[in-house]
Design an enzyme around this catalytic site. Structure first.
Site, PDB file in Angstrom:
ATOM      1  N   ASP A 281       0.871  -1.165   0.000  1.00 57.91           N
ATOM      2  CA  ASP A 281       0.000   0.000   0.000  1.00 57.91           C
ATOM      3  C   ASP A 281       0.917   1.226   0.000  1.00 57.91           C
ATOM      4  O   ASP A 281       1.937   1.244   0.690  1.00 57.91           O
ATOM      5  CB  ASP A 281      -0.889   0.000   1.247  1.00 57.91           C
ATOM      6  CG  ASP A 281      -1.783   1.222   1.299  1.00 57.91           C
ATOM      7  OD1 ASP A 281      -2.620   1.381   0.405  1.00 57.91           O
ATOM      8  OD2 ASP A 281      -1.606   2.025   2.236  1.00 57.91           O
ATOM      9  N   ASP A 481      -1.161  -0.543   6.309  1.00 55.52           N
ATOM     10  CA  ASP A 481      -1.199   0.005   7.663  1.00 55.52           C
ATOM     11  C   ASP A 481      -2.544   0.604   8.038  1.00 55.52           C
ATOM     12  O   ASP A 481      -2.748   1.000   9.186  1.00 55.52           O
ATOM     13  CB  ASP A 481      -0.117   1.088   7.820  1.00 55.52           C
ATOM     14  CG  ASP A 481      -0.436   2.334   7.005  1.00 55.52           C
ATOM     15  OD1 ASP A 481      -1.089   2.205   5.946  1.00 55.52           O
ATOM     16  OD2 ASP A 481      -0.036   3.433   7.427  1.00 55.52           O
ATOM     17  N   ASP A 485      -7.033  -1.315   4.635  1.00 59.10           N
ATOM     18  CA  ASP A 485      -6.143  -2.372   4.141  1.00 59.10           C
ATOM     19  C   ASP A 485      -6.509  -3.742   4.715  1.00 59.10           C
ATOM     20  O   ASP A 485      -6.010  -4.765   4.228  1.00 59.10           O
ATOM     21  CB  ASP A 485      -4.678  -2.073   4.506  1.00 59.10           C
ATOM     22  CG  ASP A 485      -4.155  -0.829   3.806  1.00 59.10           C
ATOM     23  OD1 ASP A 485      -4.591  -0.579   2.671  1.00 59.10           O
ATOM     24  OD2 ASP A 485      -3.334  -0.121   4.399  1.00 59.10           O
TER      25      ASP A 485
END
Length: 602
Positions: A281, A481, A485
Site C-alpha cells: 500500500d 497500515d 487495508d
C-alpha cells in the site's frame, strides 16, 4: 513417567516416544524378571537402567538447547522496569510495575524507563522509543502525547496517566504474539507429527519382525533375538523427527522478535519463505505517510486562497483520511479559524460534502466533481499539470461552483528503493496499491522501479487486486497500515502490517513489523527462508538417521561385518540425534538480517 505417558498415548489411540521407551524398557525388565525366577538366561536389569538414564540425559540436553530459543521472550520482558513511581494520596510512592493500575498518575524523571502505556498530562521531554518502534531518533512528548511502556526518558520530567497496564501494554502484546507463534504448529510440523506416529508403528512391527526373523529363521538364541528387537525399538524413537520443526520455529520467531518482526503463527513463518509477489500500500509504507499541502490554486471567485483552505479544512476536519490531515495542518499553519461542519457526509473513494458557515462545500477528486456536474474550466489544465508532476490534487467546490485546487505531496521513504531493489534480487515481483490518480502512482513507480501499479483503487477493491495477482499463480504478501487495508491483508497469503498502523490492520495481519520501514519486509522473508531451511535440514537428518539406524539395529550387517548395537548404545545414538537437531536449530541465531536493528541494542 514414560509408562504413564505411554498409557495416556494409547488411551488417545496415538503412538509416541513414550510408547517405544515403555515397550523396550518394559520388555527387557520383564524378561529379566522371568530369567531370574523361571529359567536361566542373560538379564537386562542394567540395560534397562542405563537406557532410561541415557534417554533422560538426552531429554535434558534437548531442554538445555531448546531453552536458548526462549531468550527472545526473556529479553523482551527485561525491557520493562521492575519499579514505577506513582502518585498515591498526593505523594510519590515507588511500587512494583505489576501493581500499577489504570488511571494511576506515574512520575517519570530523566533516565527512567516508562513502566506502562499512558498519556502525558504534565511536563515535556524526549523519549527514546527505539526498543519498541526501532526508530533511533527520540520523540518529543508533551501534554496529550502517548507514551509506551519500556521506552526510556531522556531529558525532562513529566507525569502521565496509565491507560494500559499488565497484559494490555504494547510490550505485553509483543510477548504474547511471540509466545503464540512459538507454540503454534507449521504445516511441516503437522506432517512430521503424522510421520512420527507411523514411525512408532513401523518400529514396533520392525522390532517384532527382527525378533521373529532371528529366532525362527536365523537360528539365534531367544536372548540374542530379543536384544536386537529391543535395540530396534529404542533407536527408532522419533524424538529427532518431533524436534525438527518446533526448535527451528522457536528460534526463528524469537530472532524475529528481537529484530522487530513479529510472526503471529508458525504457518505465517513458513509461508513467507514462498512469497513470489509483494503488494505495498503506498501511503505510510512506501511513502512517509505524512502528506503536505504544497500549492493552492484559487479561482478568486467565489473565494481566495485563504478562504479556499479554510473551508476545505473545516470540512476535512471530520475525515480520517491522511490527505484530510494535510489540509487541516496547512490551515493551522496559516492560523486560519476553522468553522464547525454540519450535514457532513463522506463519499468513500471520492471525497466528502459538508455545510460550512451556511455554504455547501464539496471536497474530492475529479470523478466526484464530474458526477456533480461541476465545471473546473481553466483550472482543469492546471490540475493536469500538477498531477503530471506527481501531486495529488484535491478539488474544492463551493455552492456548486469550482473554488480551487489543493496540491498535496507525500515523500517516498528513504529506504523504499533499497527494499524494492533487494526484493527484485530475490526474484520477487513488487506491486503498489493506491487510491491516488494514475499519474501520481506512475511517478512513484518510476522512481522506485516497481513492476506493477494498481492506481485509483477504491478501499473495497483492494482485496480484489490481491486476488488478481494471486490468479497468476504466485503466493502474495500484502503490506499495509490502514483500516481499509484489512480486507486485503486478510485476502493475501501473508498479510504484513507495519507497527505504526491501525489496530485493525495489525489484528488482521499475519506478520507485524514494529518499524515503519519497507526493508523489514525483506528481513521477514529472509528470516522465513532461513528458518524453513533449518526445518528441512532437521527433517532430512531425522529421516536419514532412522533410515540408516533401522537396518544396523536389526543386525542386517552382523552376518557380513559383525556389526551390532547394544540397547545402551542405541539410547545414546537416539539422544545424540535429537540433540544435534536442537543444536542445528539454535545455529539459526547466527543469521544476520542486514539493515535490521535488534531491540535493546545500543
Amino acid at each position: 513417567m514414560f509408562f504413564v505417558g505411554a498409557y495416556r498415548a494409547l488411551r488417545h489411540r496415538t503412538l509416541d516416544m513414550s510408547v517405544l521407551v515403555a515397550l523396550s524398557v518394559g520388555s527387557g525388565y520383564l524378561f529379566s524378571v522371568a530369567a531370574t525366577f523361571l529359567f536361566r538366561g542373560e538379564v537386562f536389569y542394567e540395560a534397562s537402567v542405563v537406557l532410561l538414564a541415557f534417554v533422560l540425559f538426552g531429554h535434558w540436553l534437548e531442554m538445555r538447547a531448546r531453552s536458548g530459543a526462549s531468550d527472545a521472550i526473556r529479553a523482551l520482558l527485561d525491557l520493562a522496569p521492575p519499579k514505577a513511581t506513582v502518585i498515591r494520596n498526593g505523594e510519590p510512592v515507588e511500587v512494583p510495575t505489576s501493581e500499577v493500575v489504570l488511571d494511576d498518575v506515574v512520575v517519570i524523571r530523566p533516565g527512567d524507563k516508562v513502566p506502562v502505556d499512558g498519556v502525558v498530562i504534565e511536563g515535556s521531554s524526549s523519549v527514546d522509543e527505539s526498543m519498541i518502534t526501532g526508530e533511533s531518533v527520540p520523540v518529543e512528548k508533551t501534554a496529550g502525547s502517548n507514551v509506551i511502556g519500556a521506552t526510556i526518558n531522556k531529558t525532562g520530567t513529566f507525569r502521565f496517566r496509565a491507560t494500559k497496564v499488565g497484559a494490555d501494554t504494547a510490550l505485553a502484546q509483543i510477548v504474547r504474539l511471540v509466545q503464540l507463534a512459538q507454540n503454534s504448529k507449521a504445516p511441516a510440523q503437522r506432517l512430521a507429527d503424522r510421520a512420527a506416529q507411523w514411525l512408532v508403528a513401523a518400529a514396533v512391527v520392525f522390532g517384532l519382525l527382527t525378533f521373529l526373523g532371528w529366532y525362527t529363521l536365523g537360528g539365534a538364541t531367544f536372548i540374542f533375538a530379543l536384544t536386537l528387537a529391543i535395540t530396534v525399538v529404542i533407536i527408532a524413537c522419533p524424538d529427532a523427527l518431533g524436534l525438527a520443526t518446533p526448535t527451528a520455529i522457536m528460534v526463528g520467531t524469537g530472532l524475529g522478535a528481537l529484530n522487530g518482526i513479529l510472526f503471529k503463527n508458525a504457518t505465517a513463518l513458513e509461508q513467507a519463505s514462498k512469497v513470489g509477489a509483494v503488494i505495498f500500500d503506498k501511503t505510510g509504507t512506501l511513502t512517509v505517510g505524512q502528506p503536505q499541502v504544497v500549492e493552492l490554486v484559487a479561482s478568486s471567485n467565489p473565494v481566495d486562497e485563504d478562504e479556499l483552505l479554510r473551508l476545505a479544512a473545516s470540512a476535512e476536519g471530520w475525515s480520517e483520511h491522511p490527505l484530510a490531515a494535510a489540509v487541516v495542518d496547512a490551515a493551522k499553519a496559516r492560523s486560519l479559524a476553522l468553522s464547525d461542519a454540519t450535514d457532513f457526509r463522506a463519499i468513500p473513494g471520492h471525497g466528502l460534502e459538508a455545510r460550512i458557515d451556511n455554504r455547501f462545500v464539496l471536497v474530492g477528486n475529479a470523478k466526484l466533481m464530474g458526477d456533480r456536474a461541476i465545471d473546473f474550466g481553466v483550472l482543469r489544465s492546471r490540475a493536469d499539470e500538477l498531477e503530471g508532476a506527481g501531486r495529488t490534487v484535491v478539488r474544492v467546490a463551493v455552492d456548486g461552483e469550482a473554488a480551487g485546487l489543493i496540491a498535496i505531496a507525500d515523500a517516498v521513504r528513504p529506504t523504499a528503493k533499497e527494499a524494492i531493489d533487494r526484493l527484485h534480487n530475490l526474484g520477487i515481483q513488487v506491486a503498489m496499491l493506491t487510491g491516488d490518480n494514475r499519474a501520481t502512482a506512475e511517478r512513484i513507480a518510476r522512481e522506485l522501479s516497481l513492476d506493477t501499479v494498481f492506481a485509483e483503487v477504491l478501499p473495497g477493491q483492494k482485496a480484489d487486486k490481491v486476488k488478481e495477482l494471486q490468479a497468476t499463480g504466485k503466493l502474495v504478501a500484502m503490506v499495509g497500515d490502514g483500516i481499509n487495508d484489512a480486507p486485503a491483508l486478510a485476502q493475501a497469503d501473508v498479510g504484513v502490517a507495519i507497527g505504526a498502523g491501525t489496530d485493525v490492520a495489525v489484528e488482521t495481519a499475519d506478520v507485524v513489523l514494529m518499524k515503519s520501514d519497507p526493508v523489514d519486509v525483506l528481513g521477514a522473508i529472509a528470516l522465513s527462508r532461513a528458518t524453513v531451511r533449518k526445518m528441512r535440514q532437521n527433517l532430512w537428518w531425522a529421516v536419514g538417521y532412522n533410515t540408516v539406524a533401522f537396518p544396523i539395529a536389526a543386525g542386517l550387517f552382523y552376518p557380513l561385518f559383525g556389526l551390532l548395537l547394544r540397547p545402551e548404545i542405541a539410547a545414546i545414538s537416539m539422544a545424540g540425534s535429537s540433540f544435534l537437531v536442537a543444536v542445528n536449530a539454535l545455529l539459526l541465531k547466527r543469521t544476520r538480517l542486514e539493515g535490521i536493528r535488534r531491540y535493546g541494542a545500543s
